[in-house]
Design an enzyme around this catalytic site. Structure first.
Site, PDB file in Angstrom:
ATOM      1  N   GLY A   1       0.809  -1.203   0.000  1.00  0.00           N
ATOM      2  CA  GLY A   1       0.000   0.000   0.000  1.00  0.00           C
ATOM      3  C   GLY A   1       0.844   1.255   0.000  1.00  0.00           C
ATOM      4  N   GLY A   3       2.564   2.597   2.363  1.00  0.00           N
ATOM      5  CA  GLY A   3       3.853   2.479   3.039  1.00  0.00           C
ATOM      6  C   GLY A   3       4.972   2.055   2.104  1.00  0.00           C
ATOM      7  N   SER A 184      -6.904  11.024   7.623  1.00  0.00           N
ATOM      8  CA  SER A 184      -7.908  10.690   6.612  1.00  0.00           C
ATOM      9  C   SER A 184      -8.887  11.845   6.468  1.00  0.00           C
ATOM     10  CB  SER A 184      -8.655   9.414   7.028  1.00  0.00           C
ATOM     11  OG  SER A 184      -9.763   9.169   6.183  1.00  0.00           O
ATOM     12  N   TYR A 206     -12.948   3.924  12.919  1.00  0.00           N
ATOM     13  CA  TYR A 206     -11.878   4.429  12.041  1.00  0.00           C
ATOM     14  C   TYR A 206     -11.897   5.951  12.006  1.00  0.00           C
ATOM     15  CZ  TYR A 206      -8.890   4.963   7.932  1.00  0.00           C
ATOM     16  OH  TYR A 206      -7.881   5.322   7.079  1.00  0.00           O
TER      17      TYR A 206
END
Length: 345
Positions: A1, A3, A184, A206
């Site tokens: 992803g 990272g 986010s 989240y």
């Protein structure tokens, strides 16, 4: 992803850096290291094993990093130790951590509220919902082995403990050190409560954890800028990764991809690829931290024609709430260190 893409892009920016990748297990660490070296064979890449959702693992990793890097500031003693200290590794040239990218995150058991999505379509709010997931994404959280809510522990508290344990490598150096948190656009105050900051009673864990991330970064700047430690938050946008693919079946994502490419002409945060999602992370790597706004979140964006850029947006945070939340984190940290005192130096 994001990272892995970030690691590769940082090496493209500066091949002289020493990259230390943190993964949940040694197999994943070595596999990731091999992928990086396949494209950057001359890179200096080391690994450390850490599960951000496991506090004992976080403390062990922090101790290892202090030993691995901090030992270089020591000079040889006049007489050798009869029993070498476990941190007495061969001298290394690293005396600080310049950047710590706090990127680990989970979204367990995500569910799409199709009824809410349909309502958004009828009320003209569908684009906002598709870019922020507000009102259409819920998760089912659970307690982890430490008795903490799993999402809170992994997305925020594990990172917080790691940062606190690495203060000696982050503060008081000649050059500033940087914390860069992956937040986010789904971070919303409406999903967060000081009385339930682990989000045990809701279904938007989240979103709550990402708003808590924003709060934490704001306070860390207030507390540590004078010591040379600066904190920033970024939003990678909507990236197709393992986390995203768990929201809907893969075949459905493949059917939706042409539509998502079209949506990007109207929703610039549809970065879609990990490479594009890492744009803000890499941009911050090149900035002087003292000129950055602590109350801004840096968003990775991609134009409809595929051009990547960074857009700063003010963070919607209550600074008084941020301070109160920070005190709660310190209280929880105290309990943690008492529980795991055998893992401290």
């Amino acid at each position: 992803g994001v990272g892995l893409a970030l690691c590769q892009r940082l090496l493209e920016e500066d091949g002289r850096i020493h990259l230390c990748i943190a993964c949940r297990n040694s197999q994943k660490s070595e596999a990731t290291r091999d992928l990086i070296l396949a494209t950057h064979p001359a890179a200096q890449v080391s690994t450390v094993e850490v599960d951000l959702g496991n506090l004992a693992s976080v403390l062990r990793a922090a101790r290892e990093l202090r030993c691995r890097y901090g030992i270089s500031v020591l000079r040889p003693a006049a007489r050798p130790f009869a029993h070498p200290h476990p941190c007495a590794l061969p001298p290394r040239r690293f005396e600080r951590l310049d950047f710590v990218y706090l990127n680990a995150g989970i979204m367990p058991n995500p569910h799409v509220n199709f009824k809410a999505l349909w309502h958004g379509l009828l009320t003209g709010k569908v684009l906002h919902m598709l870019t922020t997931a507000e009102g259409i994404m819920t998760q089912t959280d659970r307690l982890n082995g430490d008795g903490l809510q799993e999402v809170f522990a992994t997305n925020l508290f594990g990172h917080f403990i790691l940062v606190r344990q690495l203060e000696s490598l982050l503060c008081g150096n000649e050059k500033p050190s940087r914390l860069i948190w992956t937040s986010s656009s789904n971070a919303r105050e409406s999903a967060f409560s000081l009385s339930d900051y682990q989000h045990a009673k809701g279904q938007e864990s989240y979103s709550s954890s990402k708003y808590a991330t924003d709060l934490t970064s704001v306070v860390l700047n207030r507390k540590f800028n004078e010591q040379g430690l600066y904190s920033s938050v970024v939003c990678p946008g909507l990236v197709m990764s393992n986390m995203t693919y768990r929201i809907l079946p893969v075949f459905l994502w493949k059917l939706l991809m042409p539509i998502m490419w079209l949506i990007r002409f109207f929703a610039k945060t549809y970065t879609l690829t990990p490479h594009n999602g890492a744009e803000a992370h890499v941009w911050l790597f090149k900035q002087k931290p003292e000129y950055l706004d602590a109350l801004v979140k840096y968003h990775s964006c991609t134009s409809g024609l595929g051009k990547c850029y960074v857009e700063p947006r003010k963070i919607d945070v209550d600074e008084e709430m941020a301070e109160k939340f920070y005190q709660k984190l310190l209280e929880l940290e105290k309990q943690t260190l008492e529980k795991y005192s055998d893992l401290l130096d």
